[in-house]
Scaffold this motif. Structure first.
Motif, PDB file in Angstrom:
ATOM      1  N   GLN A   1       0.859  -1.198   0.000  1.00 24.49           N
ATOM      2  CA  GLN A   1       0.000   0.000   0.000  1.00 24.49           C
ATOM      3  C   GLN A   1       0.901   1.255   0.000  1.00 24.49           C
ATOM      4  O   GLN A   1       1.584   1.543   0.975  1.00 24.49           O
ATOM      5  CB  GLN A   1      -0.891  -0.013   1.252  1.00 24.49           C
ATOM      6  N   VAL A   2       0.912   2.026  -1.148  1.00 27.11           N
ATOM      7  CA  VAL A   2       1.758   3.244  -1.296  1.00 27.11           C
ATOM      8  C   VAL A   2       0.845   4.461  -1.452  1.00 27.11           C
ATOM      9  O   VAL A   2       0.001   4.476  -2.374  1.00 27.11           O
ATOM     10  CB  VAL A   2       2.710   3.130  -2.499  1.00 27.11           C
ATOM     11  N   GLU A   3       0.956   5.421  -0.562  1.00 20.03           N
ATOM     12  CA  GLU A   3       0.122   6.641  -0.624  1.00 20.03           C
ATOM     13  C   GLU A   3       0.913   7.766  -1.299  1.00 20.03           C
ATOM     14  O   GLU A   3       2.009   8.121  -0.855  1.00 20.03           O
ATOM     15  CB  GLU A   3      -0.285   7.059   0.787  1.00 20.03           C
ATOM     16  N   ARG A   4       0.347   8.335  -2.382  1.00 10.22           N
ATOM     17  CA  ARG A   4       1.025   9.401  -3.150  1.00 10.22           C
ATOM     18  C   ARG A   4       0.483  10.768  -2.693  1.00 10.22           C
ATOM     19  O   ARG A   4      -0.718  11.024  -2.766  1.00 10.22           O
ATOM     20  CB  ARG A   4       0.803   9.224  -4.647  1.00 10.22           C
ATOM     21  N   ILE A   5       1.382  11.664  -2.226  1.00  6.69           N
ATOM     22  CA  ILE A   5       0.999  12.991  -1.738  1.00  6.69           C
ATOM     23  C   ILE A   5       1.479  14.042  -2.733  1.00  6.69           C
ATOM     24  O   ILE A   5       2.672  14.123  -3.043  1.00  6.69           O
ATOM     25  CB  ILE A   5       1.617  13.249  -0.361  1.00  6.69           C
ATOM     26  N   GLU A   6       0.553  14.847  -3.291  1.00  5.10           N
ATOM     27  CA  GLU A   6       0.920  15.907  -4.243  1.00  5.10           C
ATOM     28  C   GLU A   6       1.383  17.152  -3.486  1.00  5.10           C
ATOM     29  O   GLU A   6       0.753  17.587  -2.520  1.00  5.10           O
ATOM     30  CB  GLU A   6      -0.281  16.266  -5.124  1.00  5.10           C
ATOM     31  N   GLU A   7       2.504  17.750  -3.965  1.00  3.82           N
ATOM     32  CA  GLU A   7       3.025  18.968  -3.350  1.00  3.82           C
ATOM     33  C   GLU A   7       2.199  20.170  -3.802  1.00  3.82           C
ATOM     34  O   GLU A   7       1.798  20.259  -4.972  1.00  3.82           O
ATOM     35  CB  GLU A   7       4.492  19.176  -3.748  1.00  3.82           C
ATOM     36  N   PRO A   8       1.917  21.158  -2.912  1.00  2.00           N
ATOM     37  CA  PRO A   8       1.142  22.339  -3.301  1.00  2.00           C
ATOM     38  C   PRO A   8       1.943  23.233  -4.250  1.00  2.00           C
ATOM     39  O   PRO A   8       3.178  23.258  -4.231  1.00  2.00           O
ATOM     40  CB  PRO A   8       0.877  23.045  -1.970  1.00  2.00           C
ATOM     41  N   LEU A   9       1.196  24.042  -5.087  1.00  2.00           N
ATOM     42  CA  LEU A   9       1.862  24.960  -6.031  1.00  2.00           C
ATOM     43  C   LEU A   9       2.469  26.138  -5.279  1.00  2.00           C
ATOM     44  O   LEU A   9       1.916  26.619  -4.294  1.00  2.00           O
ATOM     45  CB  LEU A   9       0.853  25.478  -7.059  1.00  2.00           C
ATOM     46  N   PRO A  10       3.619  26.624  -5.744  1.00  2.00           N
ATOM     47  CA  PRO A  10       4.211  27.804  -5.099  1.00  2.00           C
ATOM     48  C   PRO A  10       3.284  29.010  -5.247  1.00  2.00           C
ATOM     49  O   PRO A  10       2.646  29.209  -6.290  1.00  2.00           O
ATOM     50  CB  PRO A  10       5.526  28.017  -5.863  1.00  2.00           C
ATOM     51  N   SER A  11       3.193  29.798  -4.210  1.00  2.00           N
ATOM     52  CA  SER A  11       2.357  31.000  -4.224  1.00  2.00           C
ATOM     53  C   SER A  11       3.219  32.220  -4.544  1.00  2.00           C
ATOM     54  O   SER A  11       4.309  32.391  -3.988  1.00  2.00           O
ATOM     55  CB  SER A  11       1.665  31.191  -2.873  1.00  2.00           C
ATOM     56  N   VAL A  12       2.712  33.082  -5.438  1.00  2.00           N
ATOM     57  CA  VAL A  12       3.439  34.291  -5.834  1.00  2.00           C
ATOM     58  C   VAL A  12       2.454  35.453  -5.909  1.00  2.00           C
ATOM     59  O   VAL A  12       1.239  35.271  -5.917  1.00  2.00           O
ATOM     60  CB  VAL A  12       4.130  34.110  -7.202  1.00  2.00           C
ATOM     61  N   ARG A  13       3.017  36.624  -5.973  1.00  2.00           N
ATOM     62  CA  ARG A  13       2.230  37.831  -6.246  1.00  2.00           C
ATOM     63  C   ARG A  13       2.725  38.455  -7.542  1.00  2.00           C
ATOM     64  O   ARG A  13       3.920  38.399  -7.847  1.00  2.00           O
ATOM     65  CB  ARG A  13       2.336  38.829  -5.105  1.00  2.00           C
ATOM     66  N   GLY A  14       1.769  39.018  -8.287  1.00  3.10           N
ATOM     67  CA  GLY A  14       2.130  39.573  -9.584  1.00  3.10           C
ATOM     68  C   GLY A  14       1.591  40.980  -9.797  1.00  3.10           C
ATOM     69  O   GLY A  14       0.730  41.454  -9.068  1.00  3.10           O
ATOM     70  N   GLU A  15       2.137  41.623 -10.805  1.00  6.15           N
ATOM     71  CA  GLU A  15       1.723  42.982 -11.174  1.00  6.15           C
ATOM     72  C   GLU A  15       1.810  43.095 -12.687  1.00  6.15           C
ATOM     73  O   GLU A  15       2.675  42.472 -13.332  1.00  6.15           O
ATOM     74  CB  GLU A  15       2.629  44.020 -10.514  1.00  6.15           C
ATOM     75  N   ALA A  16       0.917  43.874 -13.272  1.00  4.12           N
ATOM     76  CA  ALA A  16       0.877  44.003 -14.722  1.00  4.12           C
ATOM     77  C   ALA A  16       1.937  44.992 -15.205  1.00  4.12           C
ATOM     78  O   ALA A  16       2.213  46.006 -14.562  1.00  4.12           O
ATOM     79  CB  ALA A  16      -0.509  44.463 -15.177  1.00  4.12           C
ATOM     80  N   VAL A  17       2.530  44.679 -16.354  1.00  5.86           N
ATOM     81  CA  VAL A  17       3.494  45.575 -16.993  1.00  5.86           C
ATOM     82  C   VAL A  17       2.740  46.797 -17.521  1.00  5.86           C
ATOM     83  O   VAL A  17       1.652  46.678 -18.097  1.00  5.86           O
ATOM     84  CB  VAL A  17       4.233  44.858 -18.129  1.00  5.86           C
TER      85      VAL A  17
ATOM     86  N   VAL B   1       4.002  40.052 -14.170  1.00  4.44           N
ATOM     87  CA  VAL B   1       5.348  39.703 -13.720  1.00  4.44           C
ATOM     88  C   VAL B   1       5.294  39.406 -12.225  1.00  4.44           C
ATOM     89  O   VAL B   1       4.472  39.966 -11.493  1.00  4.44           O
ATOM     90  CB  VAL B   1       6.359  40.838 -14.009  1.00  4.44           C
ATOM     91  N   VAL B   2       6.160  38.516 -11.785  1.00  3.86           N
ATOM     92  CA  VAL B   2       6.203  38.110 -10.381  1.00  3.86           C
ATOM     93  C   VAL B   2       6.914  39.198  -9.580  1.00  3.86           C
ATOM     94  O   VAL B   2       8.037  39.603  -9.911  1.00  3.86           O
ATOM     95  CB  VAL B   2       6.930  36.767 -10.216  1.00  3.86           C
ATOM     96  N   THR B   3       6.270  39.674  -8.522  1.00  6.86           N
ATOM     97  CA  THR B   3       6.863  40.686  -7.659  1.00  6.86           C
ATOM     98  C   THR B   3       7.256  40.142  -6.294  1.00  6.86           C
ATOM     99  O   THR B   3       7.983  40.807  -5.559  1.00  6.86           O
ATOM    100  CB  THR B   3       5.873  41.847  -7.466  1.00  6.86           C
ATOM    101  N   ALA B   4       6.779  38.939  -5.935  1.00  2.17           N
ATOM    102  CA  ALA B   4       7.143  38.333  -4.651  1.00  2.17           C
ATOM    103  C   ALA B   4       7.076  36.819  -4.789  1.00  2.17           C
ATOM    104  O   ALA B   4       6.149  36.277  -5.399  1.00  2.17           O
ATOM    105  CB  ALA B   4       6.202  38.796  -3.546  1.00  2.17           C
ATOM    106  N   GLY B   5       8.087  36.122  -4.245  1.00  2.00           N
ATOM    107  CA  GLY B   5       8.109  34.670  -4.303  1.00  2.00           C
ATOM    108  C   GLY B   5       8.966  34.114  -5.409  1.00  2.00           C
ATOM    109  O   GLY B   5       8.793  32.961  -5.823  1.00  2.00           O
ATOM    110  N   GLN B   6       9.920  34.887  -5.943  1.00  3.72           N
ATOM    111  CA  GLN B   6      10.745  34.387  -7.052  1.00  3.72           C
ATOM    112  C   GLN B   6      11.811  33.400  -6.601  1.00  3.72           C
ATOM    113  O   GLN B   6      12.425  32.744  -7.440  1.00  3.72           O
ATOM    114  CB  GLN B   6      11.467  35.567  -7.755  1.00  3.72           C
TER     115      GLN B   6
END
Length: 345
Positions: free
Chosen positions: A16-32, A327-332
């Motif tokens: 019995q093998v349980e597969r755990i998915e990692e959460p997506l990285p969280s970022v903040r963005g701003e428009a050019v 564009v990513v402004t935080a979390g790069q």
């Protein structure tokens, strides 16, 4: 035997093998953004009066008297100086005497004409005599008109021996002392108007072509922090690659005559692309870049060349970066190209 039974039981149970998915990285963005750019230029200048004058006499002579001193304030029409010219007063007196002489002659001829007309009406004199007297009177009247013109000219020249202030001003400098011989047109003093102030600067020809009358300009003392809103009132032609520009100051400005100032001009330039400074990774390095967020929330790396910084935003040049892109402004920190992210609101 117990060990063998245990091993056999373990082999028989399914894994019995349980597969755990990692959460997506969280970022903040701003428009050019694509915004109109403004380039600021600063030029040194000195505050001066808008009205300036260097009074001088129309004729040469000896400066008889000077009625003002350096730093004195004078009102319009106030006496400044007088000149002595020995030829002016006698010329005016002679012109007046000539007018009085012609007036007496005209009066006498007028009586003669009336007497001759009366005698002619009684047929006691010839018509030729009356015509002669009338012609003589007309010639004398014309001579009187010329004498009046000469008298007015002599009077005007005599009045030119006094200098008066053309406007309310301050005496900034003295160029001649009483007793000095001054030539015609030689300045006696320097006047600076007290009503309005201005600053004259010189700018390159290519910049002067983009300036207009009425355009705003900011003026600040060289050794102070005060800023005064001025206005361009004159843009001259460029000579030797530099053009004169005059900036008018408000009447209530506290700047004194001769005070050094800095004039700032803001010139509109073509629009520029800009991003938040926080979006640029390694901005001072050899290969700065930004991380863009695609429509499917995937990361893409875009090299940029940072430009001018203003208000937390920096202008950039880079291929593949368009206005409206995120564009990513935080979390790069742990992001790589092609990764999916979760954009925080």
């Amino acid at each position: 035997m117990l060990t063998a039974v245990v091993l056999a039981g373990c082999d028989a149970a399914p894994a019995q093998v349980e597969r755990i998915e990692e959460p997506l990285p969280s970022v903040r963005g701003e428009a050019v953004q694509l915004v109109p750019d403004e380039v600021r230029y600063r030029f040194p200048g000195v505050v001066r009066a808008s009205e300036r004058a260097a009074p001088a006499f129309l004729h040469g002579g000896v400066l008889r008297e000077r009625h003002v001193v350096r730093g004195q304030r004078v009102e319009q029409g106030e006496l400044l100086a007088t000149l002595h010219n020995p030829a002016m007063a006698p010329a005016f007196a002679a012109a007046e005497a000539r007018v009085r002489e012609l007036d007496a002659s005209l009066s006498r001829l007028g009586r003669d004409v009336e007497r001759a007309r009366t005698l002619r009406e009684r047929n006691l004199s010839a018509e030729e005599e009356l015509d002669r007297l009338r012609s003589e009177r007309e010639a004398l009247a014309q001579a009187r008109e010329q004498a009046l013109a000469q008298r007015d000219e002599a009077k005007a020249q005599l009045e030119e021996l006094t200098l008066r202030a053309p406007f309310a001003a301050e005496v900034t400098d003295l160029d001649a002392e009483p007793g000095d011989f001054v030539a015609a047109g030689q300045p006696i003093m320097q006047l600076a108007g007290v009503a309005e102030r201005e600053v004259a600067i010189r700018v390159p020809a290519n910049l002067a072509a983009r300036l207009e009358r009425g355009q705003a300009a900011s003026v600040a003392p060289t050794f102070g922090t005060q800023r005064i809103d001025g206005e361009i009132v004159h843009v001259g032609r460029a000579g030797e690659s530099m053009a004169p520009v005059i900036v008018a100051l408000p009447t209530d400005s506290a700047l004194a005559l001769g005070e050094p100032v800095r004039v700032q001009l803001e010139i509109a330039a073509r629009p520029v692309t800009r991003v938040p400074l926080a979006a640029v990774v390694d901005p001072a390095g050899s290969a700065p870049y930004v991380l863009t967020i695609g429509d499917d929330d995937t990361i893409r790396r875009a090299p940029v060349t940072p430009g001018r910084l203003a208000g937390g935003w920096v202008s950039v040049n880079g291929e593949g970066l368009a206005p409206g892109d995120r564009v990513v402004t935080a979390g790069q920190g742990r992001l790589e190209e092609g990764m999916r992210v979760r954009v925080l609101p």
